[in-house]
Design a protein around this motif. Structure first.
Motif, PDB file in Angstrom:
ATOM      1  N   PRO A  21       2.612 -26.993  -1.080  1.00 14.06           N
ATOM      2  CA  PRO A  21       1.160 -26.776  -1.422  1.00 14.06           C
ATOM      3  C   PRO A  21       0.814 -28.241  -1.456  1.00 14.06           C
ATOM      4  O   PRO A  21      -0.590 -28.749  -1.204  1.00 14.06           O
ATOM      5  CB  PRO A  21       1.160 -26.236  -2.846  1.00 14.06           C
ATOM      6  N   TRP A  24      -0.235 -28.815   2.066  1.00 17.52           N
ATOM      7  CA  TRP A  24      -1.606 -28.088   1.991  1.00 17.52           C
ATOM      8  C   TRP A  24      -2.613 -29.115   1.613  1.00 17.52           C
ATOM      9  O   TRP A  24      -3.757 -29.182   2.257  1.00 17.52           O
ATOM     10  CB  TRP A  24      -1.716 -26.791   1.510  1.00 17.52           C
ATOM     11  N   PHE A  98      16.433 -19.339  -7.402  1.00 13.77           N
ATOM     12  CA  PHE A  98      14.952 -19.128  -7.924  1.00 13.77           C
ATOM     13  C   PHE A  98      14.042 -19.945  -7.381  1.00 13.77           C
ATOM     14  O   PHE A  98      13.097 -19.895  -6.747  1.00 13.77           O
ATOM     15  CB  PHE A  98      15.233 -19.256  -9.694  1.00 13.77           C
ATOM     16  N   SER A 102      11.350 -19.224  -4.821  1.00 10.43           N
ATOM     17  CA  SER A 102       9.772 -19.588  -4.966  1.00 10.43           C
ATOM     18  C   SER A 102       9.311 -20.751  -3.937  1.00 10.43           C
ATOM     19  O   SER A 102       7.975 -20.611  -3.682  1.00 10.43           O
ATOM     20  CB  SER A 102       9.667 -20.309  -6.424  1.00 10.43           C
ATOM     21  N   LEU A 105       8.221 -18.838  -1.118  1.00 10.44           N
ATOM     22  CA  LEU A 105       6.835 -18.039  -1.381  1.00 10.44           C
ATOM     23  C   LEU A 105       6.033 -18.972  -1.247  1.00 10.44           C
ATOM     24  O   LEU A 105       4.660 -18.693  -0.783  1.00 10.44           O
ATOM     25  CB  LEU A 105       6.904 -17.472  -2.752  1.00 10.44           C
ATOM     26  N   LEU A 106       5.914 -20.258  -2.027  1.00  3.00           N
ATOM     27  CA  LEU A 106       4.735 -21.069  -1.697  1.00  3.00           C
ATOM     28  C   LEU A 106       4.712 -21.629  -0.276  1.00  3.00           C
ATOM     29  O   LEU A 106       3.333 -21.986   0.038  1.00  3.00           O
ATOM     30  CB  LEU A 106       5.233 -22.174  -2.885  1.00  3.00           C
ATOM     31  N   LEU A 109       2.603 -19.369   1.411  1.00  4.36           N
ATOM     32  CA  LEU A 109       0.970 -19.097   1.011  1.00  4.36           C
ATOM     33  C   LEU A 109       0.415 -20.472   1.537  1.00  4.36           C
ATOM     34  O   LEU A 109      -0.584 -20.552   2.102  1.00  4.36           O
ATOM     35  CB  LEU A 109       1.141 -19.155  -0.331  1.00  4.36           C
TER      36      LEU A 109
ATOM     37  N   TRP B 219       5.708 -21.646 -17.696  1.00  2.00           N
ATOM     38  CA  TRP B 219       5.185 -22.160 -16.520  1.00  2.00           C
ATOM     39  C   TRP B 219       3.605 -22.380 -16.317  1.00  2.00           C
ATOM     40  O   TRP B 219       3.337 -23.170 -15.633  1.00  2.00           O
ATOM     41  CB  TRP B 219       5.713 -20.748 -15.472  1.00  2.00           C
ATOM     42  N   LEU B 222       2.718 -25.632 -17.911  1.00  2.00           N
ATOM     43  CA  LEU B 222       3.056 -26.631 -17.274  1.00  2.00           C
ATOM     44  C   LEU B 222       1.957 -26.870 -15.974  1.00  2.00           C
ATOM     45  O   LEU B 222       1.581 -27.951 -15.855  1.00  2.00           O
ATOM     46  CB  LEU B 222       4.154 -26.327 -16.459  1.00  2.00           C
ATOM     47  N   VAL B 306       5.318 -17.329 -10.545  1.00  2.00           N
ATOM     48  CA  VAL B 306       5.394 -18.927 -10.384  1.00  2.00           C
ATOM     49  C   VAL B 306       4.558 -18.983  -9.203  1.00  2.00           C
ATOM     50  O   VAL B 306       3.714 -20.028  -9.156  1.00  2.00           O
ATOM     51  CB  VAL B 306       6.829 -19.343 -10.302  1.00  2.00           C
ATOM     52  N   LEU B 307       4.895 -18.292  -8.158  1.00  2.00           N
ATOM     53  CA  LEU B 307       4.029 -18.624  -7.026  1.00  2.00           C
ATOM     54  C   LEU B 307       2.476 -18.697  -7.176  1.00  2.00           C
ATOM     55  O   LEU B 307       1.819 -19.593  -6.885  1.00  2.00           O
ATOM     56  CB  LEU B 307       4.450 -17.578  -5.858  1.00  2.00           C
ATOM     57  N   VAL B 310       1.495 -21.762  -9.529  1.00  2.00           N
ATOM     58  CA  VAL B 310       1.474 -23.095  -8.785  1.00  2.00           C
ATOM     59  C   VAL B 310       0.570 -22.960  -7.768  1.00  2.00           C
ATOM     60  O   VAL B 310      -0.306 -23.966  -7.287  1.00  2.00           O
ATOM     61  CB  VAL B 310       3.024 -23.352  -8.195  1.00  2.00           C
ATOM     62  N   GLY B 311       0.280 -21.872  -6.883  1.00  2.00           N
ATOM     63  CA  GLY B 311      -0.351 -21.907  -5.741  1.00  2.00           C
ATOM     64  C   GLY B 311      -1.822 -21.739  -6.298  1.00  2.00           C
ATOM     65  O   GLY B 311      -2.683 -22.594  -5.587  1.00  2.00           O
ATOM     66  N   PHE B 314      -2.734 -25.537  -7.154  1.00  2.00           N
ATOM     67  CA  PHE B 314      -3.197 -26.338  -5.861  1.00  2.00           C
ATOM     68  C   PHE B 314      -4.710 -25.930  -5.235  1.00  2.00           C
ATOM     69  O   PHE B 314      -5.475 -26.818  -5.148  1.00  2.00           O
ATOM     70  CB  PHE B 314      -2.232 -26.529  -4.949  1.00  2.00           C
ATOM     71  N   ILE B 315      -4.658 -24.576  -5.129  1.00  2.00           N
ATOM     72  CA  ILE B 315      -5.883 -24.418  -4.163  1.00  2.00           C
ATOM     73  C   ILE B 315      -6.957 -24.450  -4.996  1.00  2.00           C
ATOM     74  O   ILE B 315      -8.198 -24.657  -4.265  1.00  2.00           O
ATOM     75  CB  ILE B 315      -5.513 -22.796  -3.557  1.00  2.00           C
ATOM     76  N   PRO B 347      -3.337 -15.971  -4.249  1.00  2.00           N
ATOM     77  CA  PRO B 347      -2.355 -16.041  -5.235  1.00  2.00           C
ATOM     78  C   PRO B 347      -2.907 -15.328  -6.614  1.00  2.00           C
ATOM     79  O   PRO B 347      -2.263 -14.588  -7.416  1.00  2.00           O
ATOM     80  CB  PRO B 347      -2.230 -17.670  -5.562  1.00  2.00           C
TER      81      PRO B 347
END
Lengths: 128, 848
Positions: A21, A24, A98, A102, A105-106, A109, B219, B222, B306-307, B310-311, B314-315, B347
């Protein structure tokens, strides 16, 4: 370089998790700032921005390749140990898997987001 | 010293009830809240978190009353229940208070209560910082909200666009200053909370809680705290520019002198859009705790959450221009942001599906919190869909600044934030007060709120599409807007009745009602170790974690915690202690002594608040005096309360484990706090640098080709001095570790001298070349960058002098060097700041 899986195995951390990301983010800001800079101060809005589109295109390819490498690295390491999606045991391995999963996945995306975000350069040819 | 205190915790027989009772006595005494008027010196999360939460809700009710006044005014056409000026104040304060005084603070407040419990920590690492944040929030919030009682509240809307708000002829009075300075002050509190929460999540987890076992709430905390760190500083940078324009007529946003009001919109929305997610994600985080409990199963797709977190984190930073579609930016710019605004739905949607999947595969227990969860799903999805509509630029051109947007944003915020928070209130109330809230009243409140909300806000989509602009005081009869407005007003009052029902339920006297049973919802996560009513110490002993839902998955867990079979079952030295662990795997690294009650955070907050308030009304001498007093008070606080050298190097924390009591460098929490603070600080600096290059982009003659700048020589001399000070700080750290204390002290003194000279020389450049900041935006921008960097240099000098004094006083030594380790870290950032400033001011004009 380890981050992109070019050599060795990577110890995954929070930094490797956010690498895709972050790429990105850099790509997005670059594309926006560069196009805005080329169009400023908006005096000649019909001027073609062909060069800008090419530069953004090159940046996009670069970003997609980097994200792809992050994806591949995390995917390979995750698959190497069976590629399970349950990582709730109290072991350093599960923590590592994990983070790898993850990251996969990120990265996926981020890849989609980069590709999607630059679609305007396919369609828009001037500064209107 | 009694026999027990000489023994380590590992030698104690935890099965002996007398031993345990003595330990509990000590823990209770150490963690007790102060009595009487000293109660307000409390800093523990169990007190500060509750004050913080209560105050956020109080501001929410205040802002809600303003909304009801507005709805009453709009109930019928051509109404004049309130004056237009009051109406302007009301909508400005409504938005401002809901966003800055409720939505963000409630996250910090709830996290301050919950996070230590969720992490099995006794407290967060910087309790006094939390207390300082709370008092800042109180002062700033009361200052901003109180202004309406004097008719002096801001009137420019919650995003304060110039030139409306920079020119006296449009908005006379102090309103905009109150907004800018009052909220800047609160933003400082938010950043303080973010630092506390990031360090808490990364470094204060219980032994064994690896990243893959962390509760999902942590999470989210954070991610959100990280977002605050990058979102709030650009607004602070914007506030600085804005206030300089208002107070000293520096023309950053005045086009007649080269400024540009759109720059404010950029800086505001770089903050403002992530803000929406800063508000939304913590509320979702509550659901990630509530849903597994009521589905009675672990969350499905932990990594996917978590994806999503976090995603989205950012976006959400790539969306800000979608608030600016109508400012005339090129279509290519709008296109990028339009695409990102749609991409963020991925997300966001993932979380919703994870929640639905968890519910569908579990045995769902229907309860009041779950009612609010279902309300969230229904309302938020509608808000999300209209969000995708307004993300499309051509649609937004039609809907911009109409009630359609008002409807959209309330669906998102009330659905995505208020409903989950209320679910959280019902869910966590037993943890706070030891009793459950009423089921009957909860159901009543839900239906009043759910129906009232939709009745109030759904018609706004239509009134907006019919052309009703937002922020209008009234509307003529002929527009056909009477019916939707009347319906909206009725809905708003029904909704308010729902809120009042909850307020009543929370406040009603409980008399002899029994306490709830422990873990009343049969949840699996650590916060439910809390006893009913709770103890101030948090956890009886700091547990070893081997699973995501320890209460469900670790046999005999509660009993082991209660019997003190885990770490830190005692407070032998009568000190408040918690465990610091490693980031990845939660391996114990330190037994951290956290500070206890003190009035210093409150005093420092009041003195700092006075600086902002006095500056609002241009009392310059008093402002400067209070600035000095605030600095002194913070120094006293630090001197007496931080980096205390312990009486022994390490401590037996139980189970045969000995941990150091003092660490410095990247293991220590203080180093992380400095690192995170400076990350935020650099972000604000980048905001100012962005301003410079923004003007470069839009002007042919910025910087002016004539060479009318700060020159090259003086800035380069300043840079040399800054780098010398940086080197001195670094070398001082190294010499001190090598036990060359004399050399280290000389370096600290010399470094401070170099830093002060560097600051003075940097300011001398633009002064010597006669740059007048009020004449044009170029000199103004040069000055603001020079002042920012010089002020940081002065702070850096003060830090080095502080270290020197600590060294002379024997409060920091070769083995106990937190002070200089953290100051050196500051100087790494400082050197970077000086480099970029000088490169921009002196070298860039040569290249441009």
């Amino acid at each position: 370089m380890r981050l992109f899986g070019l050599y060795g195995r990577t110890q995954d951390t929070l930094w490797t998790l956010i690498a895709a990301p972050a790429i990105w983010g850099v790509h997005f800001l670059f594309s926006y700032f560069y196009a805005a800079y080329r169009c400023a101060p908006n005096a000649d809005i019909f001027a073609s921005i062909g060069g800008t589109r090419i530069v953004v295109g090159i940046a996009t390819v670069a970003a997609l390749v980097l994200i792809g490498l992050v994806f591949r690295r995390a995917w390979v390491e995750w698959q190497a140990k069976g590629g399970t999606v349950r990582h709730d045991r109290d072991t350093a391995e599960d923590r590592e898997h994990f983070l790898e999963f993850s990251t996969v996945l990120l990265a996926a995306l981020s890849f989609v987001a980069v590709a999607f975000d630059v679609m305007p350069v396919l369609l828009i040819g001037d500064c209107r | 010293m009694s026999e027990t205190t000489r023994q380590g915790a590992s030698d104690r027989d935890q099965e002996d009830e007398a031993v345990r009772r003595a330990q509990e006595e000590r823990l209770r005494k150490v963690w007790a809240a102060p009595k009487g008027w000293r109660y307000w010196s409390a800093v523990n999360n169990t007190e500060v978190g509750v004050w913080y939460t209560a105050l956020s809700f109080a501001f929410m009710l205040f802002a809600g009353v303003l909304a009801l006044i507005m709805r009453a005014q709009l109930a019928v056409p051509e109404n004049n229940l309130v004056t237009p000026d009051f109406y302007n104040q009301a909508f400005t304060l409504h938005g401002t208070a809901m966003m800055f005084l409720f939505a963000v603070p409630i996250f910090e407040a709830v996290a301050i209560i919950l996070l230590p419990q969720l992490l099995g920590a006794r407290d967060l690492p910087f309790p006094r910082l939390s207390a300082f944040g709370f008092w800042c929030f109180l002062i700033g919030g009361v200052f901003v909200c109180g202004s309406i009682f004097f008719g002096a509240a801001p009137t420019g809307g919650w995003f304060m666009y110039p030139p409306l708000t920079t020119e006296e002829r449009f908005t006379p009075g102090y309103g905009a200053d109150i907004w800018l300075l009052g909220l800047s002050f609160i933003e400082v509190a938010s950043i303080a909370a973010a630092i506390e929460l990031i360090v808490g999540t990364l470094k204060c987890r219980p032994p064994g809680m690896r990243l893959n076992l962390m509760p999902l709430y942590a999470w989210y905390v954070l991610v959100v705290a990280g977002m605050i760190l990058f979102a709030f500083p650009p607004l602070i940078a914007g506030d600085i520019l804005f206030e300089l324009e208002r107070l000293f007529d520096w023309p950053f946003f005045d086009p007649t002198r080269g400024g540009d009001p759109v720059l404010w919109q950029h800086l505001f929305w770089i903050f403002g859009h992530p803000e929406v997610y800063i508000v939304f994600l913590p509320a979702i985080a509550l659901l990630a705790m509530i849903i597994p409990t009521f589905a009675q199963r672990p969350i499905l797709g932990y990594s996917w959450i978590v994806l999503a977190a976090v995603g989205t984190g950012f976006i959400s930073f790539g969306l800000w221009v979608h608030h600016m579609y109508t400012t005339g930016l090129p279509a290519i710019s709008l296109g990028f942001f339009s695409a990102a605004s749609e991409a963020v739905a991925i997300p966001t949607g993932v979380q919703i599906f994870v929640f639905l999947a968890t519910l569908m595969t579990g045995r769902v227990i229907y309860s009041v919190p779950m009612l609010f969860v279902s309300g969230f799903l229904a309302i938020f999805v509608i808000g999300g869909l209209t969000g995708v509509m307004v993300a499309i630029a051509p649609f937004d051109w039609q809907a911009h600044d109409t009630y359609f947007v008002v409807a959209h944003l309330h669906y998102v915020l009330i659905g995505g934030m208020l409903f989950p928070v209320v679910a959280g209130v019902f869910y966590y109330w037993p943890m706070i007060s030891g009793r459950k809230l009423s089921d009957r009243l909860g159901r009543l409140a839900f239906w009043l709120m759910f129906v009232g909300f939709n009745v109030a806000f759904f018609p706004m989509h239509f009134s907006g599409l019919a052309g009703m602009p937002r922020r209008v005081w009234t509307y003529p009869e002929a527009l056909g807007l009477e019916l939707p407005n009347l319906v909206s007003t009725i809905g708003a009052f029904v909704f308010a009745a729902g809120i009042l029902t909850i307020v009543y339920d929370v406040l009603r006297p409980r008399g002899s009602e029994p306490y709830a049973k422990r873990n009343p919802w049969n949840a699996g996560t650590l916060e439910w170790l809390a006893e009913m009513p709770g103890e101030n110490w948090g956890v009886r002993s700091v547990p070893v974690i081997t699973s995501r839902y320890p209460i469900w998955q670790q046999p005999n867990f509660i009993d082991d915690v209660d019997k003190g079979r885990f770490y830190l079952p005692d407070a032998e030295e009568m000190k408040r202690e918690t465990i610091v662990s490693s980031v990845l795997d939660g391996e114990p690294e330190q037994c951290l002594r956290v500070p206890g009650p003190s009035f210093m955070p409150m005093i420092s907050a009041f003195l700092t608040g006075a600086v902002f308030i006095l500056a609002t009304f241009h009392y310059w001498y008093a402002t400067i005096a209070f600035m000095a007093l605030a600095t002194v008070s913070i120094m006293i606080w630090l001197w007496r309360g931080t980096a205390i050298i312990p009486e022994k190097p390490e401590k037996d924390v139980g189970r045969g484990l000995k941990l150091p009591l003092y660490t410095s460098g990247p293991i220590s929490v203080g180093w992380w706090a400095m690192f995170i603070t400076m990350t935020g600080d650099v972000t604000a600096f980048i905001g100012l640098i962005f301003g410079y290059y923004y003007f470069f982009t839009i002007h042919e003659d910025f910087p002016p080709p004539s060479g009318a700048g700060p020159g090259v020589v003086w800035p380069m001399v300043s840079l040399g001095l800054f780098l010398a000070a940086w080197g001195a700080a670094w070398l001082a750290l190294e010499r001190n570790r090598a036990r060359r204390i004399g050399a280290a002290r000389v370096l600290m003194g010399a470094g401070a001298g170099a830093a002060l000279s560097a600051a003075a020389v940097l300011l001398w450049g633009p002064f010597a070349t006669g740059l007048d900041p009020a004449s044009h935006v170029y000199p103004a921008t040069v000055w603001v960058l020079a002042i920012w960097t010089a002020a940081h240099g002065a702070v850096g000098a003060l830090m080095l002098l502080y270290c020197l004094a600590r060294s002379l006083a024997g409060r920091f030594t070769s083995d106990h060097d937190i002070d200089i380790a953290n100051v050196t870290l500051y100087w790494h950032f400082m050197a970077g700041t000086a480099l970029v400033t000088v490169a921009t001011l002196a070298l860039f004009p040569l290249a441009a």
